[in-house]
Design a protein around this motif. Structure first.
Motif, mmCIF file in Angstrom:
data_model
loop_
_atom_site.group_PDB
_atom_site.id
_atom_site.type_symbol
_atom_site.label_atom_id
_atom_site.label_comp_id
_atom_site.label_asym_id
_atom_site.label_seq_id
_atom_site.Cartn_x
_atom_site.Cartn_y
_atom_site.Cartn_z
ATOM 1 N N THR A 20 34.990 44.267 43.583
ATOM 2 C CA THR A 20 33.766 43.900 44.292
ATOM 3 C C THR A 20 34.136 43.379 45.671
ATOM 4 O OG1 THR A 20 33.791 41.661 43.408
ATOM 5 C CG2 THR A 20 32.542 43.320 42.164
ATOM 6 N N SER A 21 33.132 43.309 46.528
ATOM 7 C CA SER A 21 33.357 42.861 47.896
ATOM 8 C C SER A 21 32.128 42.105 48.372
ATOM 9 C CB SER A 21 33.599 44.066 48.806
ATOM 10 O OG SER A 21 33.561 43.687 50.157
ATOM 11 N N TYR A 22 32.352 41.131 49.233
ATOM 12 C CA TYR A 22 31.247 40.424 49.872
ATOM 13 C C TYR A 22 31.021 40.924 51.292
ATOM 14 C CZ TYR A 22 31.083 37.204 45.976
ATOM 15 O OH TYR A 22 30.944 36.672 44.724
ATOM 16 N N VAL A 80 37.947 51.827 50.897
ATOM 17 C CA VAL A 80 39.291 52.150 50.410
ATOM 18 C C VAL A 80 40.122 50.904 50.136
ATOM 19 C CG1 VAL A 80 39.277 54.412 51.514
ATOM 20 C CG2 VAL A 80 40.274 52.456 52.725
ATOM 21 N N GLY A 81 39.546 49.722 50.325
ATOM 22 C CA GLY A 81 40.230 48.487 49.983
ATOM 23 C C GLY A 81 41.146 47.925 51.046
ATOM 24 N N ASN A 82 41.043 48.393 52.281
ATOM 25 C CA ASN A 82 41.890 47.885 53.361
ATOM 26 C C ASN A 82 41.292 46.666 54.058
ATOM 27 O OD1 ASN A 82 43.741 49.885 52.875
ATOM 28 N ND2 ASN A 82 42.905 51.265 54.415
ATOM 29 N N SER A 83 40.037 46.330 53.758
ATOM 30 C CA SER A 83 39.387 45.186 54.385
ATOM 31 C C SER A 83 38.435 44.538 53.387
ATOM 32 C CB SER A 83 38.615 45.614 55.632
ATOM 33 O OG SER A 83 37.864 44.545 56.153
ATOM 34 N N GLU A 84 38.500 43.215 53.291
ATOM 35 C CA GLU A 84 37.562 42.495 52.431
ATOM 36 C C GLU A 84 36.275 42.155 53.167
ATOM 37 O OE1 GLU A 84 39.174 39.104 50.473
ATOM 38 O OE2 GLU A 84 40.941 40.194 49.772
ATOM 39 N N THR A 85 36.333 42.053 54.493
ATOM 40 C CA THR A 85 35.168 41.639 55.261
ATOM 41 C C THR A 85 34.463 42.783 55.974
ATOM 42 O OG1 THR A 85 36.550 41.135 57.177
ATOM 43 C CG2 THR A 85 36.087 39.331 55.640
#
Length: 157
Positions: free
Chosen positions: A7-9, A45-50
């Protein structure tokens, strides 16, 4: 690559789909008009959370009603939940009434239901969202938005 069920915010808008998918498939974006979306491939692709977005504007039809900047949301028009979703109510002293020049601000990270107006405590918060609005309005002056669709205005056809 992203972990399954991650998940991501990150703030992500439907407007981000065009530039994101264009990059994924190797396409290019139009250059004859502004594009509101930002490329969010790094989030997918999961390279950045923000991600690459820290602000988002909210509209009802063609009317700008709120601006979000980071964890802050500022309303320029009262919006009340009615019927199937947020809608402006007509009449004096209602949701469509002007807010006397004082927008409402909320910290949606600690108050996701927007119960506590914090504009008086965090008076500095009006600056960044209003800057976002000005940045949005600059290209709109040159490239006006088309009218919002409305299939119930029969006399305008």
């Amino acid at each position: 690559m992203t972990t399954p069920n991650a998940t991501s915010y990150a703030m992500f808008s439907i407007m981000d789909l065009l530039p994101t998918f264009a990059r994924i498939i190797g396409g290019s974006l139009p250059t004859d008009r502004p594009i509101d979306g930002v490329d969010q491939t790094d989030v997918l692709v999961g390279n950045s959370e923000t991600g690459h977005r820290e602000s988002l504007l909210s509209f009802i039809g063609g009317d700008l009603v709120a601006a979000r900047w980071k964890q802050w949301r500022m309303y320029f028009t009262d919006v009340h939940p009615t019927g199937g979703g947020p809608q402006r109510e007509p009449g004096l002293f209602s949701a469509s009434a002007p807010m006397a020049g004082y927008p409402k601000a909320y910290n949606i990270e600690v108050d996701p239901h927007e119960d506590l107006v914090v504009a008086g405590v965090f008076s500095w918060i009006s600056g960044p969202p209003l800057k976002v609005v000005e940045e949005y309005l600059a290209p709109v002056r040159k490239y006006p938005n088309p009218p919002a669709p409305n299939i119930t205005r029969f006399n305008e056809r």
